[in-house]
Scaffold this active site. Structure first.
Site, PDB file in Angstrom:
ATOM      1  N   ARG A   1       0.830  -1.218   0.000  1.00 12.08           N
ATOM      2  CA  ARG A   1       0.000   0.000   0.000  1.00 12.08           C
ATOM      3  C   ARG A   1       0.861   1.262   0.000  1.00 12.08           C
ATOM      4  NH1 ARG A   1      -1.636   1.397   4.667  1.00 12.08           N
ATOM      5  NH2 ARG A   1      -2.592  -0.566   5.301  1.00 12.08           N
TER       6      ARG A   1
ATOM      7  N   TYR B   1     -15.160  16.654 -15.924  1.00 16.69           N
ATOM      8  CA  TYR B   1     -15.643  15.267 -15.996  1.00 16.69           C
ATOM      9  C   TYR B   1     -16.704  15.012 -14.917  1.00 16.69           C
ATOM     10  CZ  TYR B   1     -15.380  10.187 -15.407  1.00 16.69           C
ATOM     11  OH  TYR B   1     -15.682   8.864 -15.268  1.00 16.69           O
TER      12      TYR B   1
ATOM     13  N   ASP C   1      -6.569  18.888 -15.127  1.00 16.96           N
ATOM     14  CA  ASP C   1      -6.749  17.491 -15.523  1.00 16.96           C
ATOM     15  C   ASP C   1      -6.439  17.422 -17.012  1.00 16.96           C
ATOM     16  OD1 ASP C   1      -7.727  15.051 -16.427  1.00 16.96           O
ATOM     17  OD2 ASP C   1      -9.442  15.055 -15.052  1.00 16.96           O
TER      18      ASP C   1
ATOM     19  N   LYS D   1      -6.243   6.201 -20.082  1.00 14.73           N
ATOM     20  CA  LYS D   1      -6.463   6.853 -21.379  1.00 14.73           C
ATOM     21  C   LYS D   1      -5.156   6.884 -22.173  1.00 14.73           C
ATOM     22  CE  LYS D   1     -10.622   7.263 -19.755  1.00 14.73           C
ATOM     23  NZ  LYS D   1     -10.513   7.319 -18.326  1.00 14.73           N
TER      24      LYS D   1
HETATM   25  N1  PLP Z   1     -10.774  12.961 -15.863  1.00 15.51           N
HETATM   26  C1  PLP Z   1     -11.251  12.794 -17.097  1.00 15.51           C
HETATM   27  C2  PLP Z   1     -11.165  13.933 -18.069  1.00 15.51           C
HETATM   28  C3  PLP Z   1     -11.836  11.583 -17.478  1.00 15.51           C
HETATM   29  O1  PLP Z   1     -12.327  11.435 -18.718  1.00 15.51           O
HETATM   30  C4  PLP Z   1     -11.912  10.530 -16.522  1.00 15.51           C
HETATM   31  C5  PLP Z   1     -12.518   9.235 -16.874  1.00 15.51           C
HETATM   32  O2  PLP Z   1     -12.993   9.019 -17.956  1.00 15.51           O
HETATM   33  C6  PLP Z   1     -11.409  10.767 -15.244  1.00 15.51           C
HETATM   34  C7  PLP Z   1     -10.844  11.974 -14.941  1.00 15.51           C
HETATM   35  C8  PLP Z   1     -11.495   9.714 -14.172  1.00 15.51           C
HETATM   36  O3  PLP Z   1     -10.539   8.734 -14.355  1.00 15.51           O
HETATM   37  P1  PLP Z   1     -10.752   7.225 -13.870  1.00 15.51           P
HETATM   38  O4  PLP Z   1     -11.866   6.660 -14.679  1.00 15.51           O
HETATM   39  O5  PLP Z   1      -9.410   6.588 -14.150  1.00 15.51           O
HETATM   40  O6  PLP Z   1     -11.065   7.265 -12.412  1.00 15.51           O
END
Ligand code: PLP
Length: 397
Positions: A67, A120, A192, A217
Site C-alpha cells: 500500500r 468530468y 486534468d 487513457k
Molecule cells: N478525468 C477525465 C477527463 C476523465 O475522462 C476521466 C474518466 O474518464 C477521469 C478523470 C477519471 O478517471 P478514472 O476513470 O481513471 O477514475
C-alpha cells in the site's frame, strides 16, 4: 579432510517447509532483465534491524508494504514527472483517486475551490456532493469567461481546477491566463490533462501547479491498464501521497507496469492520433450528413486561435460530431468503430454523451451545453486514416 562441524550443518527442512521457501532466494546474477519485472510482492524483507531503521527513518530508499508503494509505481512516477517536466508524481488506483488525493492534499475545512462547470462528471459530483460535506466551499464557473473566474476568487480560495480540453465539445482552456489569475490571488491551478497527455500539452509548462491524469487513457493507450496520477511540485506531491496512502488508493504493480509499457509508444501514438483526428475533422466538416464537427483544429472552432497558440503540434485524437440519427450511424458502423464509453485507445471508439457522461442532467441543460441526442464523441485511433474515412463515409451514406 577435517570432518564438518555438526553445529553448522542445517537440518533438511520438510517438504511442507520447502514448499514455502523453495526457489525464492536463487536469483540470477550474470544478467538483469531489460524491462523492469513486475514486483508483485506485497511486503519487503530487511537483513537486520539497522536496515529496517534506516528505511523507516527515510535515510535509505526502501519498500515496506504494497500500500505504501512498489518499485513499479516508483518507476512510473519518475517517468511521468519527467514527461510533464515536474519535480514529482504520485500514482493512484484510478484517475478519481488521483484527483481526490490532489484536492484533499491541498484543501482543508474552510478553504474554497473554484472549478470549471465542464469538468468530468465524477469530478463534478465529487466537488458538488463530497467536498462540501468536509467543510470545503466550491464554486462552479464558466472557465472560458476569465472575468467570471476572476470574480469567483475569495480570500480563502486555495485552488482553481480545470481540464485543458473539455469533454465532449473540446473547448480549449486558457491555462496560462488561468495560472496568472490564480497565482495573483495566492491560489494554485490544477489541470486534468487526461484528454491530451504530455506529448500534446504539458500544463505545468504553462503555469499549472498540479497536473492530473486518468492513466487508462492516452498514457497507457490500449484500454488494458487502470490508474491515475498527480504530478507537480515535490511539496504538493508529498501532501497528495500522504492522503492517498491513508485512503488506500495505491496503484497496482501490474497496472503501473502496463502503463509503463504503453508510455514507450506515447510519442508515436499521439502523432498518429492527432493526424488522424485532424484529417477526419477536415473531411467531415464538409459532409452533408454531418450537422456539426467539434475539433480545435478547425477554423469554425470558437477558440481556433488560442488552440493554435497552445497546441502547435496537434490536439490528440478527441473530436465530436453531430449527426441526424446517432443510433443509425452507430449501427451502420457495425462495430468497426465500436460504441464504448471510454477514450484514448489505439482503436477508434465512439461514445454518446447524451446517454452516458451527461445522462444525469435534465434534457434542457444538456441542450443548453450543446449535448444533443445526435452528438457523438469520437476518440480517433491510430488505424490507417484511409480505412477510417471509408468506414465513416459508408456509415453516413
Ligand atoms: N478525468 C477525465 C477527463 C476523465 O475522462 C476521466 C474518466 O474518464 C477521469 C478523470 C477519471 O478517471 P478514472 O476513470 O481513471 O477514475
Amino acid at each position: 579432510m577435517t570432518p564438518a562441524d555438526p553445529s553448522n550443518q542445517q537440518p533438511t527442512p520438510s517438504l511442507t517447509t520447502l514448499a514455502v521457501r523453495a526457489g525464492e532466494h536463487a536469483r540470477p546474477t550474470a544478467s538483469t532483465s531489460l524491462i523492469e519485472p513486475i514486483y508483485q510482492s506485497t511486503v519487503y524483507s530487511f537483513p537486520d534491524l539497522d536496515s529496517l531503521e534506516a528505511g523507516m527513518a527515510g535515510q535509505q530508499d526502501a519498500y515496506f508494504y504494497y500500500r505504501n508503494g512498489t518499485p513499479n509505481a516508483s518507476t512510473l512516477e519518475r517517468a511521468l514527472a519527467e514527461l510533464e517536466g515536474c519535480e514529482a508524481a504520485v500514482c493512484a488506483a484510478s484517475g478519481m483517486a488521483a484527483i481526490s488525493a490532489a484536492f484533499l492534499g491541498v484543501l482543508s475545512a474552510g478553504d474554497h475551490i473554484i472549478t470549471d462547470e465542464r469538468v468530468y462528471g465524477v469530478t463534478y459530483a465529487l466537488l458538488r456532493d463530497e467536498l462540501p460535506r468536509l467543510g470545503i466551499e466550491v464554486s462552479f464557473v464558466d472557465a472560458l469567461d476569465l472575468d467570471a473566474v476572476a470574480a469567483a476568487f475569495r480570500p480563502n480560495t486555495k485552488l482553481l481546477h480545470v481540464e485543458n480540453l473539455t469533454n465532449p465539445l473540446l473547448t480549449v482552456t486558457d491555462v496560462p491566463k488561468l495560472a496568472e489569475l490564480a497565482h495573483a490571488r495566492g491560489a494554485l491551478l490544477s489541470v486534468d490533462s487526461t484528454f491530451t497527455g504530455p506529448a500534446v500539452f504539458r500544463p505545468a509548462q504553462h503555469g499549472a501547479d498540479i497536473v492530473t491524469h486518468s492513466l487508462a487513457k492516452y498514457l497507457s493507450g490500449h484500454s488494458t491498464a487502470f490508474g491515475g496520477a498527480v504530478i507537480g511540485r515535490a511539496d504538493l506531491m508529498s501532501q497528495a501521497r500522504r492522503v492517498l496512502l491513508r485512503l488506500g488508493g495505491t496503484i497496482s504493480a501490474f497496472d503501473a507496469w502496463m502503463t509503463l509499457q504503453g508510455l514507450k509508444t506515447l510519442g508515436l501514438r499521439m502523432r498518429a492520433h492527432s493526424g488522424n483526428a485532424q484529417a477526419i475533422a477536415d473531411v467531415l466538416q464538409n459532409h452533408p450528413r454531418v450537422r456539426r464537427v467539434y475539433h480545435p483544429g478547425l477554423e469554425s472552432h470558437p477558440q481556433f486561435l488560442l488552440a493554435q497558440d497552445l497546441y502547435p503540434d496537434g490536439f490528440g485524437g478527441m473530436m465530436a460530431l453531430e449527426v441526424d440519427d446517432a443510433d443509425e450511424f452507430v449501427k451502420r458502423l457495425a462495430g468497426r468503430i465500436p460504441l464504448a464509453p471510454s477514450l484514448a485507445d489505439v482503436m477508434s471508439t465512439l461514445s454518446h454523451p447524451w446517454s452516458t457522461s451527461h445522462r444525469a442532467l435534465p434534457d434542457a441543460d444538456k441542450r443548453r451545453l450543446g449535448i444533443t441526442p445526435g452528438l457523438l464523441r469520437f476518440s480517433v485511433g491510430i488505424e490507417d486514416v484511409v480505412d477510417l474515412l471509408d468506414e465513416l463515409e459508408r456509415a453516413l451514406a
